[in-house]
Write a protein that holds these residues in place. Structure first.
Motif, mmCIF file in Angstrom:
data_model
loop_
_atom_site.group_PDB
_atom_site.id
_atom_site.type_symbol
_atom_site.label_atom_id
_atom_site.label_comp_id
_atom_site.label_asym_id
_atom_site.label_seq_id
_atom_site.Cartn_x
_atom_site.Cartn_y
_atom_site.Cartn_z
ATOM 1 N N CYS A 338 0.875 -1.264 -0.057
ATOM 2 C CA CYS A 338 0.040 -0.056 -0.026
ATOM 3 C C CYS A 338 0.879 1.334 -0.120
ATOM 4 N N GLN A 339 0.238 2.207 -0.605
ATOM 5 C CA GLN A 339 1.105 3.803 -0.727
ATOM 6 C C GLN A 339 0.065 4.796 -0.581
ATOM 7 N N ASN A 340 0.401 5.785 0.160
ATOM 8 C CA ASN A 340 -0.217 6.864 0.102
ATOM 9 C C ASN A 340 0.033 7.770 -1.168
ATOM 10 N N VAL A 341 -1.116 8.120 -1.950
ATOM 11 C CA VAL A 341 -1.305 8.641 -3.034
ATOM 12 C C VAL A 341 -2.047 9.563 -3.214
ATOM 13 N N THR A 342 -2.298 10.272 -4.174
ATOM 14 C CA THR A 342 -3.050 11.664 -4.396
ATOM 15 C C THR A 342 -4.582 10.905 -4.886
ATOM 16 N N PHE A 343 -5.631 11.115 -4.051
ATOM 17 C CA PHE A 343 -6.747 10.841 -4.542
ATOM 18 C C PHE A 343 -7.686 11.957 -5.316
ATOM 19 N N GLU A 357 -4.262 36.307 -9.699
ATOM 20 C CA GLU A 357 -3.827 36.933 -8.216
ATOM 21 C C GLU A 357 -3.643 35.882 -7.141
ATOM 22 N N HIS A 358 -4.284 34.678 -7.135
ATOM 23 C CA HIS A 358 -3.938 33.667 -6.183
ATOM 24 C C HIS A 358 -4.301 32.450 -6.740
ATOM 25 N N VAL A 359 -3.536 31.301 -6.252
ATOM 26 C CA VAL A 359 -3.673 29.980 -6.695
ATOM 27 C C VAL A 359 -3.780 29.103 -5.286
ATOM 28 N N ASN A 360 -5.196 28.812 -5.313
ATOM 29 C CA ASN A 360 -5.439 27.683 -3.943
ATOM 30 C C ASN A 360 -5.356 26.292 -4.617
ATOM 31 N N VAL A 361 -4.684 25.564 -3.800
ATOM 32 C CA VAL A 361 -4.797 24.125 -4.162
ATOM 33 C C VAL A 361 -5.310 23.185 -3.004
ATOM 34 N N THR A 362 -6.199 22.302 -3.078
ATOM 35 C CA THR A 362 -6.627 21.273 -2.178
ATOM 36 C C THR A 362 -6.342 19.988 -2.750
ATOM 37 N N VAL A 363 -5.349 19.318 -2.064
ATOM 38 C CA VAL A 363 -4.865 18.009 -2.273
ATOM 39 C C VAL A 363 -5.392 16.777 -1.255
ATOM 40 N N PHE A 364 -6.214 15.988 -1.793
ATOM 41 C CA PHE A 364 -6.734 14.788 -1.066
ATOM 42 C C PHE A 364 -6.063 13.765 -1.188
ATOM 43 N N LEU A 365 -5.435 13.148 0.028
ATOM 44 C CA LEU A 365 -4.499 11.982 0.188
ATOM 45 C C LEU A 365 -5.072 10.814 0.655
ATOM 46 N N GLY A 366 -4.679 9.568 0.497
ATOM 47 C CA GLY A 366 -5.486 8.357 0.682
ATOM 48 C C GLY A 366 -4.406 7.180 0.395
ATOM 49 N N LYS A 367 -4.764 6.237 0.927
ATOM 50 C CA LYS A 367 -4.133 4.853 0.690
ATOM 51 C C LYS A 367 -4.518 4.108 -0.415
ATOM 52 N N LEU A 374 -8.193 2.899 -8.472
ATOM 53 C CA LEU A 374 -8.311 4.301 -8.134
ATOM 54 C C LEU A 374 -9.148 5.093 -8.938
ATOM 55 N N THR A 375 -10.192 5.997 -8.600
ATOM 56 C CA THR A 375 -10.695 6.848 -9.659
ATOM 57 C C THR A 375 -10.159 8.380 -9.200
ATOM 58 N N GLN A 376 -9.215 9.068 -9.727
ATOM 59 C CA GLN A 376 -8.712 10.092 -9.317
ATOM 60 C C GLN A 376 -9.663 11.169 -10.129
ATOM 61 N N ARG A 377 -9.658 12.461 -9.184
ATOM 62 C CA ARG A 377 -10.500 13.517 -9.843
ATOM 63 C C ARG A 377 -9.600 14.832 -9.678
ATOM 64 N N PHE A 378 -9.701 15.515 -10.818
ATOM 65 C CA PHE A 378 -8.897 16.885 -10.856
ATOM 66 C C PHE A 378 -9.951 17.658 -11.192
ATOM 67 N N THR A 379 -10.074 18.894 -10.621
ATOM 68 C CA THR A 379 -10.996 20.046 -11.059
ATOM 69 C C THR A 379 -10.231 21.204 -11.052
ATOM 70 N N VAL A 380 -10.700 22.281 -12.055
ATOM 71 C CA VAL A 380 -9.847 23.445 -12.041
ATOM 72 C C VAL A 380 -11.224 24.464 -12.135
ATOM 73 N N GLU A 381 -10.950 25.680 -11.304
ATOM 74 C CA GLU A 381 -12.224 26.527 -11.307
ATOM 75 C C GLU A 381 -11.297 27.991 -11.434
ATOM 76 N N PHE A 382 -12.126 28.965 -12.065
ATOM 77 C CA PHE A 382 -11.696 30.187 -12.116
ATOM 78 C C PHE A 382 -12.564 31.340 -11.770
ATOM 79 N N PRO A 383 -12.560 31.346 -10.269
ATOM 80 C CA PRO A 383 -13.424 32.417 -9.810
ATOM 81 C C PRO A 383 -12.776 33.778 -9.987
ATOM 82 N N SER A 384 -13.350 35.046 -10.084
ATOM 83 C CA SER A 384 -13.049 36.314 -10.399
ATOM 84 C C SER A 384 -12.621 36.560 -8.760
ATOM 85 N N PHE A 385 -11.768 37.832 -8.964
ATOM 86 C CA PHE A 385 -11.196 38.550 -7.767
ATOM 87 C C PHE A 385 -12.346 38.666 -6.868
#
Length: 655
Positions: A338-343, A357-367, A374-385
């Motif tokens: 088993c290994q800790n990977v990015t979910f 202006e800013h880049v915020n990243v939320t990373v969800f880790l799991g074993k 594994l079904t990895q999910r990647f989302t990108v959003e562009f909200p205004s300032f």
């Protein structure tokens, strides 16, 4: 090879592979190659072998370590003749004394020489391209050396041609610059020859070929070759004009900022550039063997003004693995790796005009364990300032199809609201279902399964179902526009709620078990919108009213085989419907309405309004000038016929 260095690549896993080089691998007596032997080293005579290992490929470099200068009197370590090196090399890749791959190299290297004579004034005469082909051997690309598979190259010796005699380049590129053309009488290669071909054909020599027509003396223009370099300049000393929609985001190392995305073929691409102001939400399947880490999160991103911003990364741990693990190929045991990977990874690029202006990243880790998918999910959003008051400023005055509908709780301390539908996962139970926002202009429906016991109280069941449905609508108002302000009540429309009708309690009491009537199991969301105008040609659509209602069903316990189960499932659903209405009410129809049938060209065979239609600007079948000329000519003919048919013209003609 004709130079002191040559590069090649070994494809495959380089782990445990030994590379060696052998000199003079051809037997002097028989002329055949010697049997491959894995006991060699990385040096042989004046040759050295360098290997640069990679992930799935290794770069193999063979270099000559001696000098290529011609010998002067009483000099050593030099070339005694112009043909300095003429040797045969063999490079082997072995694993456990087993040959995996071998490379045969014929080295013919001439000595370096400097010109010390008089320069001849005789220029190279280029033949006329209209009568003779410019190049008789197009595959001869290297001057002074033999090009592999180019059998027309005069610099290739007969021994070298034997190595690729059966793989010569065909066609014009291989030297056949005057191929027989289809119109030639002696040509029998036409598959679809016309019936008149043997009668009407061309009898000519191959020197007078029609392919010479491709070469002509014309004006010379510099071709505009598109550049494959990154057009955005990210050096601090250079000007940077910012991002435009669709431009790739650039990192500090002048490279693309990549996140795994789905290609047009449906597969996930691990290094796909992120486009500015383009949101996406993708899911990719992987396992522990094929798992690869993405771009490091310490990479700084170009903001658009030649400044670099650091990513704000927050790490979280996944507790419910069932939402991401779709399949397990083996049971868990103590020996399973088993290994800790990015979910999942959620990127938020906060932008203002043409800059980030800013880049915020939320990373969800799991074993992740061996044998699991594994079904990895990647989302990108562009909200205004976000301004100083914490309120997000939206630029679009109307809604765009496919964008989330804005919801709010007016007169509350936290005005942020939500309007969602279910996104079931796994078995489709309501307990494990997640939410997804309602998208503008997209009619949708979803649902989940609610576990109900045979002894369920009907009143409690109605309340539980109503609570589940009401959890989807955490708002009192919806925004008329995408840029509705929380401080302005006129920018919002109130949600009209039609509560479910209270059922008669006597219908649910008694000795009947597993039977309940008037269960509000379906939620109807009706959103009325209209097109109120356009900004720069883009239609602007506003929400006018919102209404939610409930549809009731009668639930009855479904007894399985033998009635061994004490639980049953009640499906509860939600549907969203967008209804478009005119922005202005239509003109009411009056009682008196006159029908002009005689002026309607669609209902009459004779239409006087279109008598001169060919001479109007609305006729586009021919140019207007041509129609006008034809009309004048027709008028002249009519006038001439009228003059010639008159009596005085006849008398004048008799005289």
């Amino acid at each position: 090879m004709s130079g002191p260095r040559v590069n090649s690549f070994f494809l495959g896993n380089p782990s445990g592979v030994n590379f060696s080089i052998i000199l003079n691998s051809r037997d002097e007596e028989t002329g055949k190659l010697q049997r491959a032997n894995c006991s060699g080293s990385k040096r042989a005579g004046d040759w050295s072998l360098d290997v640069t290992p990679g992930l799935d490929a290794s770069k193999v470099t063979v270099s000559l370590t001696r000098s290529l200068e011609l010998c002067l009197p009483n000099a050593t370590d030099c070339c005694p003749s112009p043909l300095c090196v003429l040797e045969t090399l063999q490079v082997l890749a072995c694993r456990d004394s087993v040959v995996l791959a071998q490379l045969l190299i014929q080295a013919e290297i001439f000595a370096n020489s400097s010109f010390a004579g008089n320069v001849s004034e005789n220029a190279t005469i280029i033949p006329n391209q209209a009568f003779q082909p410019l190049g008789s051997c197009p595959c001869n690309l290297t001057a002074g050396a033999c090009d592999v598979r180019c059998c027309c190259d005069q610099e290739c010796t007969p021994d070298l041609k034997e190595l690729f005699a059966g793989s010569c380049f065909p066609g014009v590129f291989g030297g056949d610059v005057n191929p027989p053309f289809d119109q030639l009488c002696s040509s029998q290669s036409m598959e679809y020859a016309p019936e008149w071909f043997p009668f009407l054909c061309v009898q000519s020599s191959l020197d007078n070929t029609p392919f010479l027509g491709y070469f002509y003396h014309g004006s010379i223009s510099t071709p505009k070759v598109p550049s494959f370099e990154i057009p955005l300049q990210t050096s601090p000393g250079k000007l940077f004009t910012g991002y435009r929609q669709g431009d790739p985001i650039i990192t500090e190392e002048n490279e693309y900022f990549t996140i795994p995305q789905r290609s047009l073929a449906g597969q996930c691409v691990g290094s796909a550039p992120v486009a500015y102001l383009q949101d996406f939400d993708v899911k990719c399947l992987t396992n522990l063997a094929s798992y690869r880490e993405g771009l490091p999160h310490h990479v700084r991103i170009n903001s658009g003004t030649a400044d670099f911003i650091q990513q704000n990364v927050i790490y979280k741990t996944i507790t419910d693995r069932d939402k991401f693990i779709t399949e397990s190929e083996m049971l868990h045991s103590a020996e399973v790796l088993c290994q800790n990977v990015t979910f999942a990874e959620h990127y938020t690029f906060i932008w203002k005009e043409e800059n980030i202006e800013h880049v915020n990243v939320t990373v969800f880790l799991g074993k992740l364990c061996d044998g699991e998918i594994l079904t990895q999910r990647f989302t990108v959003e562009f909200p205004s300032f976000k301004g100083t008051n914490g309120e997000e400023l939206f630029e679009n005055p109307g809604y765009e199809v496919g964008k989330p509908v804005r919801a709010a709780n007016i007169n509350a301390s936290d005005p942020l609201g939500s309007l969602n539908i279910w996104q079931p996962a796994g078995r489709g139970l309501c307990a494990s279902a997640t939410y997804t926002p309602v998208l503008f202009g997209v009619d949708s429906s979803s649902g989940c399964l609610l576990e109900v016991g045979v002894n369920e109280d009907c009143s409690l069941l109605r309340g539980n179902v109503t609570e589940k449905l009401n959890s989807l609508i955490q708002a009192t108002h919806l925004g008329k526009r995408d840029n509705s302000s929380y401080s302005d009540v006129n920018d919002w429309v109130e949600i009209i709620r039609l509560d479910p009708v209270n059922s008669d309690t006597n219908r649910s009491t008694g000795s009947l078990k597993g039977f309940c009537a008037d269960i509000p199991a379906h939620l109807n969301i009706h959103i009325i919108f209209a097109e109120v105008g356009a900004v720069e040609g883009i239609p602007q659509e506003h929400i006018l009213a919102v209404q939610i209602s409930y549809s009731t069903v009668t639930w009855q316990f479904q007894c399985g085989l033998g009635c061994r189960n004490s639980l049953s499932f009640l499906p509860i659903t939600v549907s969203v419907q967008f209804i478009e209405v005119p922005a202005q009410p239509p003109v009411p129809v009056t009682r008196y309405h006159r029908i002009y049938e005689e002026f309607n060209c669609d209902r009459n065979e004779l239409c006087w309004q279109q008598l001169f239609y060919p001479w109007t600007r609305f006729y586009t079948g021919e140019p207007y000038s041509q129609c006008l000329a034809n009309g004048l000519f027709l008028a002249f003919l009519v006038l001439l016929a009228a003059i010639m048919s008159s009596p005085w013209f006849s008398e004048l003609w008799k005289r």
